[in-house]
Design an enzyme around this catalytic site. Sequence first.
Site, short mmCIF file in Angstrom:
data_model
loop_
_atom_site.label_atom_id
_atom_site.label_comp_id
_atom_site.label_asym_id
_atom_site.label_seq_id
_atom_site.Cartn_x
_atom_site.Cartn_y
_atom_site.Cartn_z
N GLY A 1 0.94 -1.37 -0.14
CA GLY A 1 0.02 -0.11 -0.04
C GLY A 1 0.76 1.34 -0.09
N GLU B 1 4.52 -6.14 1.90
CA GLU B 1 4.64 -6.46 0.62
C GLU B 1 4.26 -5.61 -0.26
OE1 GLU B 1 2.10 -9.94 1.88
OE2 GLU B 1 0.23 -8.62 2.01
N PRO B 2 5.00 -4.56 -0.78
CA PRO B 2 4.80 -3.70 -1.69
C PRO B 2 4.70 -4.12 -3.09
CG PRO B 2 7.17 -3.72 -1.24
CD PRO B 2 6.46 -4.75 -0.18
N ARG C 1 3.18 -1.73 -6.06
CA ARG C 1 2.94 -0.27 -6.71
C ARG C 1 4.33 0.26 -6.22
NH1 ARG C 1 -1.60 2.50 -7.65
NH2 ARG C 1 -2.40 1.40 -5.94
N ARG D 1 -7.02 2.61 -14.84
CA ARG D 1 -7.26 3.31 -13.50
C ARG D 1 -7.82 4.88 -13.70
NH1 ARG D 1 -3.09 5.04 -11.50
NH2 ARG D 1 -3.61 4.98 -9.19
N TYR E 1 -11.08 4.81 -11.42
CA TYR E 1 -10.78 5.69 -10.11
C TYR E 1 -10.61 7.01 -10.37
CZ TYR E 1 -8.75 0.91 -9.52
OH TYR E 1 -8.49 -0.45 -9.62
N CYS F 1 -14.82 2.47 -27.41
CA CYS F 1 -16.39 3.16 -27.71
C CYS F 1 -16.75 3.56 -26.44
CB CYS F 1 -16.96 2.01 -28.24
SG CYS F 1 -16.09 1.51 -29.90
N TYR G 1 -0.73 -1.98 -12.02
CA TYR G 1 -2.08 -1.92 -12.30
C TYR G 1 -2.52 -1.27 -13.71
CZ TYR G 1 -1.63 -3.03 -7.33
OH TYR G 1 -1.14 -3.46 -6.22
N1 PLP Z 1 -0.94 -6.91 -0.04
C1 PLP Z 1 -2.26 -7.07 -0.18
C2 PLP Z 1 -2.83 -7.84 0.95
C3 PLP Z 1 -3.02 -6.23 -1.02
O1 PLP Z 1 -4.23 -6.38 -1.00
C4 PLP Z 1 -2.35 -5.29 -1.85
C5 PLP Z 1 -3.06 -4.50 -2.93
O2 PLP Z 1 -4.31 -4.46 -2.83
C6 PLP Z 1 -0.91 -5.43 -1.77
C7 PLP Z 1 -0.19 -6.07 -0.90
C8 PLP Z 1 -0.07 -4.54 -2.81
O3 PLP Z 1 -0.68 -3.07 -2.60
P1 PLP Z 1 0.26 -1.85 -3.31
O4 PLP Z 1 0.55 -2.25 -4.70
O5 PLP Z 1 -0.40 -0.69 -3.24
O6 PLP Z 1 1.55 -1.84 -2.50
#
Ligand code: PLP
Length: 492
Positions: free
Chosen positions: A311, A350-351, A353, A390, A394, A421, A451
């Site tokens: 996140g 766990e990144p 993005r 995206r 969003y 379209c 994404y």
């Molecule tokens: N881990 C979990 C459980 C998630 O749901 C997400 C994304 O929704 C991520 C990691 C990765 O998030 P981000 O790509 O925002 O770092």
Amino acid sequence: MAGTASSGGGFRAGAGDEAGNDVDGLAHEGAARATSGATATTDGGDTGDGGTGSGTPGSVVPDDGPIDPRLLPDTAVIGPDGSLSIGGVDLLELADTFGTPLFVYDEEHLRARCRQAVAAWGDGVAYATKAFLCRAMARLAYEEGMCLDVSTGGELHVALAAAVPAERLVLHGNNKSEAELARALEVGVGRIVVDSFDELDRLERLTAAGGGAGGTRRQPVLIRVTPGVEAHTHEFVRTGQEDSKFGFGLASGAAAEAVRRVQAMPGVVLTGIHAHIGSQVFRVESFAQAVEVLAPFFVPLGLGELVVGGGLGVAYVAGERAPSLAEWAQTVRAACRRSGIPGDTRVLAEPGRAITAAAAVTLYRVGTVKELPGLRTYVAVDGGMSDNPRPVLYGSGYEAFLPRAVAAPRPRAVRVVGKHCESGDVVVADARVPADLAVGDVLATPVTGAYGYAMASNYNKVPRPAVVFVAGGRARVVVRRETLEDLLHLDA
Ligand code: PLP
């Protein structure tokens, strides 16, 4: 450096969920690009991602400056003729050689972010493959020392096909099927993050039947908890509510019940607790506050692992500033110390993005320029919502620039749209481009590495773009362009 304030309002910021991207029903604030009239908005939906997260509210950036180089991949270099190369490869040459739309990833940038993640969090930090996955990406993250978070059997399959050892994989998902769990057990994934009591029933059956690798291994699992907090882009809100499809609620006692159940299961071993508080989060203090909420539950369990999810936000447009992976980890660690979490706990993240987003640009070819005097100018490119949904999903903000003239002023306000379209098929709602933009130009959007391709579709039967990795003056195709024949492949 100069940014790209929008001249005419209407810049959409904030908005919904990074769909399919498990974001836990949390709202987000978007906004704060320094646009006239654009203010921070709160999406009405799930966390996901406003796309245009933070920035400096109220800051004023010139309207017509060139693209901010901080939005470009690490190895981006502007040549003497004003054109851009990445990884030592000229972008216009790439467009000519591989066609458009084209995703161009800076391999050095990807590798550097993976190494930074490992340096910040230590062994066990996982790349969230939902952000962007193909075999080359899986391999790269593994080579650079990351584990891989896979959230479906499909992502698991790709990671395994990339020869990533199963013990380096973490399986997520709020509705893992029996088949997905069985495969994970059979190959021996490093961790399964359990999400529901129904999943526990399935795991119990499968492990009782000797489902683990070799039949004797106890499968390490974490329990995903819903801490009842929301991480907005700018703030952290303790709601106490657990209205989420993900995980076990803390307040309701479901999380404690899940712990009891797991500890009574002979086929699994509980190694830790997991929580994911949102996506595109700019204030790392939100993660610290989540740790404080989790600690009273976590500490008495005496477990060895605490995973704070993914996140971390990234800057998509000028004026935004995202914390580094190191700042994120330091802030979480400090919160762990303050909250009495033992020093030998493996605190992990766990990144997704933050690893891939800024590593890529998308190259498009301009096909039409439609001037509507007194209204706006539409610049249509040869992709759109099928390669980057995206903005449509969003209202996410992006920037645009011409690779042939990267340092040129961008005085012209246009809306970059796709070829689908749908009137809503917007690529960049309020783009600034050089005055001489013309049909046939290659137009690029930066920060499209997360994404984008991952959520690409064949809407309108538009073949999905190719993906190239560039490094050391060379480009290699890691995902080939779909062909018209591919569009018929699944027809029975
Ligand atoms: N881990 C979990 C459980 C998630 O749901 C997400 C994304 O929704 C991520 C990691 C990765 O998030 P981000 O790509 O925002 O770092």
